[in-house]
Motif scaffolding. Structure first.
Motif, PDB file in Angstrom:
ATOM      1  N   PHE A   1      -6.523  -5.005   4.904  1.00  0.00           N
ATOM      2  CA  PHE A   1      -7.278  -5.262   3.671  1.00  0.00           C
ATOM      3  C   PHE A   1      -7.007  -6.680   3.167  1.00  0.00           C
ATOM      4  O   PHE A   1      -7.933  -7.416   2.800  1.00  0.00           O
ATOM      5  CB  PHE A   1      -6.905  -4.237   2.601  1.00  0.00           C
ATOM      6  CG  PHE A   1      -7.710  -4.363   1.343  1.00  0.00           C
ATOM      7  CD1 PHE A   1      -8.994  -3.839   1.266  1.00  0.00           C
ATOM      8  CD2 PHE A   1      -7.198  -5.017   0.230  1.00  0.00           C
ATOM      9  CE1 PHE A   1      -9.754  -3.966   0.107  1.00  0.00           C
ATOM     10  CE2 PHE A   1      -7.938  -5.140  -0.936  1.00  0.00           C
ATOM     11  CZ  PHE A   1      -9.226  -4.615  -0.989  1.00  0.00           C
ATOM     12  N   LEU A   2      -5.734  -7.076   3.175  1.00  0.00           N
ATOM     13  CA  LEU A   2      -5.374  -8.440   2.766  1.00  0.00           C
ATOM     14  C   LEU A   2      -6.008  -9.453   3.708  1.00  0.00           C
ATOM     15  O   LEU A   2      -6.507 -10.502   3.272  1.00  0.00           O
ATOM     16  CB  LEU A   2      -3.849  -8.598   2.756  1.00  0.00           C
ATOM     17  CG  LEU A   2      -3.084  -7.797   1.700  1.00  0.00           C
ATOM     18  CD1 LEU A   2      -1.580  -7.919   1.935  1.00  0.00           C
ATOM     19  CD2 LEU A   2      -3.433  -8.278   0.299  1.00  0.00           C
TER      20      LEU A   2
ATOM     21  N   LEU B   1      -0.553   3.357   6.807  1.00  0.00           N
ATOM     22  CA  LEU B   1      -0.726   2.842   5.439  1.00  0.00           C
ATOM     23  C   LEU B   1      -0.404   1.350   5.377  1.00  0.00           C
ATOM     24  O   LEU B   1      -1.155   0.569   4.777  1.00  0.00           O
ATOM     25  CB  LEU B   1       0.170   3.619   4.477  1.00  0.00           C
ATOM     26  CG  LEU B   1       0.122   3.171   3.004  1.00  0.00           C
ATOM     27  CD1 LEU B   1      -1.297   3.318   2.453  1.00  0.00           C
ATOM     28  CD2 LEU B   1       1.108   3.976   2.166  1.00  0.00           C
ATOM     29  N   ILE B   2       0.708   0.953   6.004  1.00  0.00           N
ATOM     30  CA  ILE B   2       1.078  -0.474   6.029  1.00  0.00           C
ATOM     31  C   ILE B   2      -0.012  -1.286   6.719  1.00  0.00           C
ATOM     32  O   ILE B   2      -0.429  -2.342   6.220  1.00  0.00           O
ATOM     33  CB  ILE B   2       2.428  -0.666   6.737  1.00  0.00           C
ATOM     34  CG1 ILE B   2       3.571  -0.051   5.911  1.00  0.00           C
ATOM     35  CG2 ILE B   2       2.705  -2.152   6.973  1.00  0.00           C
ATOM     36  CD1 ILE B   2       4.905  -0.033   6.627  1.00  0.00           C
TER      37      ILE B   2
ATOM     38  N   THR C   1      -3.179  -0.518   7.029  1.00  0.00           N
ATOM     39  CA  THR C   1      -4.369  -0.526   6.182  1.00  0.00           C
ATOM     40  C   THR C   1      -4.274  -1.611   5.107  1.00  0.00           C
ATOM     41  O   THR C   1      -5.229  -2.361   4.876  1.00  0.00           O
ATOM     42  CB  THR C   1      -4.557   0.857   5.518  1.00  0.00           C
ATOM     43  OG1 THR C   1      -4.735   1.845   6.534  1.00  0.00           O
ATOM     44  CG2 THR C   1      -5.769   0.856   4.598  1.00  0.00           C
ATOM     45  N   ILE C   2      -3.116  -1.701   4.467  1.00  0.00           N
ATOM     46  CA  ILE C   2      -2.907  -2.721   3.429  1.00  0.00           C
ATOM     47  C   ILE C   2      -2.995  -4.119   4.023  1.00  0.00           C
ATOM     48  O   ILE C   2      -3.653  -5.011   3.456  1.00  0.00           O
ATOM     49  CB  ILE C   2      -1.539  -2.512   2.735  1.00  0.00           C
ATOM     50  CG1 ILE C   2      -1.546  -1.183   1.963  1.00  0.00           C
ATOM     51  CG2 ILE C   2      -1.219  -3.681   1.798  1.00  0.00           C
ATOM     52  CD1 ILE C   2      -0.174  -0.776   1.441  1.00  0.00           C
TER      53      ILE C   2
END
Length: 476
Positions: A21-22, A14-15, A17-18
């Motif tokens: 994305f950024l 999850l980290i 992925t974020i």
């Protein structure tokens, strides 16, 4: 997988992925500190995921593909080369030979031969637009595919190019796993490439076609290990026709063919790479050597002949001249993120008072050729792991002496290291982020102290690994 362990994997994914994305949608190349922050944290998550022994091959493959898909609808933010890719592809679609014309010529004449010509030219930059294209024919085919599916939209072309690169990485996962299995090496090793943030960002994110080149190279090495050397030669020619760099590898196949590679690889390679001894009479040795030499020469002929055939549709009397002038720029004009070359350049300034890049470029090219010939003849390259190790060091020697080392060049050393005991390219893929500091300056200017730190870390780790592996061999 335990509940606690599963939660850690979910959190790391999850980290990541974020952060991806950024990186894909909000980062500017000039924001060096934000870039470095995201880069380092992504590498931290990558390292922790690689250390999770509970994750299966399928789990890791799914995660690596997911991370790539995050970039699917983003415009590359660390490189502008993709504008030239789209230009070349659309030029072919319109019936132009991309090797014969300069983008700037059309723009200066006010003639726009393709859709979005002005935007593509300004996107690629005046430097790129003032030189002939240096992308080989199969790479041009990829650009043409993007033009066929999206000849009016830059955004649509970017998506097509990215899908081709993602498919190539999936192919690398497939054949990399098979090759690792045949060499009795851990299949998880392939994720030092597939999950590496550097690879995901520089290739999938920034649309560099090293992944397609590597796909054909790994497939070719897999077929070579299976003794299907004719097919291997064709596949390596495909690799060369994406990026020219595999041409450096050709001399290194000598011992694999002539000194027992075919016979040695008839069985699965042991991890300790012990040499396999085949007992023969003197006459049989001579006959065998002659036979393997013929195979080697045919291998070279098929590889070079296939490469030439790919260029044939574009051939004119000006092709060789234009292509040579474009490729020579990397040895005589361009400078970026170099190591030994910057030392040689400083010595030139000290004694001659000016930049000796033309002379140094010629000398380092000769040194690279001599190094590759030396390890081709005198280093044991009989087993496939030994051969791949030779490919790794031959290529890295070239990069260590080159005038220009763009970050995406490291993709090939990274994937080669997967099949060896060396991991210094992984460390290099972390610290090469320092080379991007130059883009935070206007006008662009490299910080040579940061370049020095980058190579100090790389060479220190390389020396450490060489000593460690040497000690391990002595204690076995």
């Amino acid at each position: 997988m335990s509940f606690v362990s599963k939660n850690k994997v979910t959190l790391l994914s999850l980290i990541s992925t974020i952060l991806y994305f950024l990186f894909a949608y909000f980062l500017e190349r000039t924001a060096f500190y934000e870039l470095t922050f995201l880069w380092v944290f992504l590498f931290g998550c990558f390292y922790l995921l690689m250390k999770k022994n509970t994750l299966s091959f399928t789990n890791l493959a799914s995660i690596s593909i997911l991370f790539r898909l995050i970039f699917l609808f983003s415009i590359p933010n660390l490189s502008q080369d993709f504008y030239r890719f789209i230009w070349d592809g659309r030029m072919i679609l319109e019936g132009f030979n991309p090797y014969l014309s300069l983008p700037e010529t059309f723009i200066q004449q006010g003639f726009y031969p393709i859709s979005d010509a002005s935007e593509l030219y300004h996107g690629m930059g005046e430097l790129n637009g003032s030189h002939y294209t240096n992308y080989p024919p199969l790479n041009q085919l990829c650009f043409l595919i993007a033009a066929l599916f999206s000849s009016k939209s830059i955004f649509g072309s970017v998506i097509i190019l990215r899908l081709l690169i993602i498919l190539a990485d999936i192919g690398i996962l497939y054949f990399g796993k098979k090759l690792l299995e045949n060499l009795n090496l851990p299949v998880k090793n392939i994720f030092w490439y597939a999950l590496n943030p550097f690879v995901i960002i520089e290739l999938t994110g920034n649309l560099h076609f090293e992944s397609v080149m590597i796909f054909f190279l790994i497939w070719g090495l897999y077929k070579l290990q299976q003794q299907k050397w004719i097919l291997a030669a064709i596949l390596i020619a495909c690799s060369i026709s994406i990026k020219l760099i595999p041409l450096l590898f050709l001399p290194l196949f000598y011992q694999w063919f002539v000194k027992g590679g075919i016979l040695a690889n008839n069985i699965k390679q042991p991890v300790d790479e012990k040499e396999i001894i085949v007992i023969k009479t003197p006459l049989k040795k001579w006959i065998s050597a002659f036979t393997e030499m013929k195979k080697l020469l045919l291998f070279y002929a098929i590889t070079l002949g296939t490469t030439a055939l790919f260029f044939l549709p574009f051939y004119t009397s000006k092709l060789i001249t234009n292509y040579k002038s474009s490729v020579s720029l990397w040895f005589t004009e361009f400078e970026f993120n170099a190591s030994f070359y910057y030392l040689f350049r400083a010595i030139g300034f000290l004694f001659r008072g000016w930049n000796e890049i033309v002379l140094i470029g010629k000398i380092t090219t000769i040194l690279t050729i001599l190094f590759i010939i030396t390890i081709s003849l005198f280093r044991k390259n009989i087993t496939l792991v030994q051969l791949i190790t030779a490919l790794l060091f031959g290529l890295c020697f070239y990069y260590f002496t080159a005038t220009t080392v763009h970050p995406w060049y490291l993709a090939t050393p990274i994937v080669l290291s997967v099949f060896t005991k060396y991991k210094f390219p992984i460390v290099w893929s972390l610290v090469i982020i320092l080379s991007y500091q130059g883009y935070s300056n206007f006008p662009w200017k490299e910080n040579l102290w940061l370049v020095a730190i980058e190579y100090f870390v790389v060479f220190s780790f390389l020396i450490y690994e060489i000593k460690k592996i040497r000690v391990t061999k002595l204690t076995i």
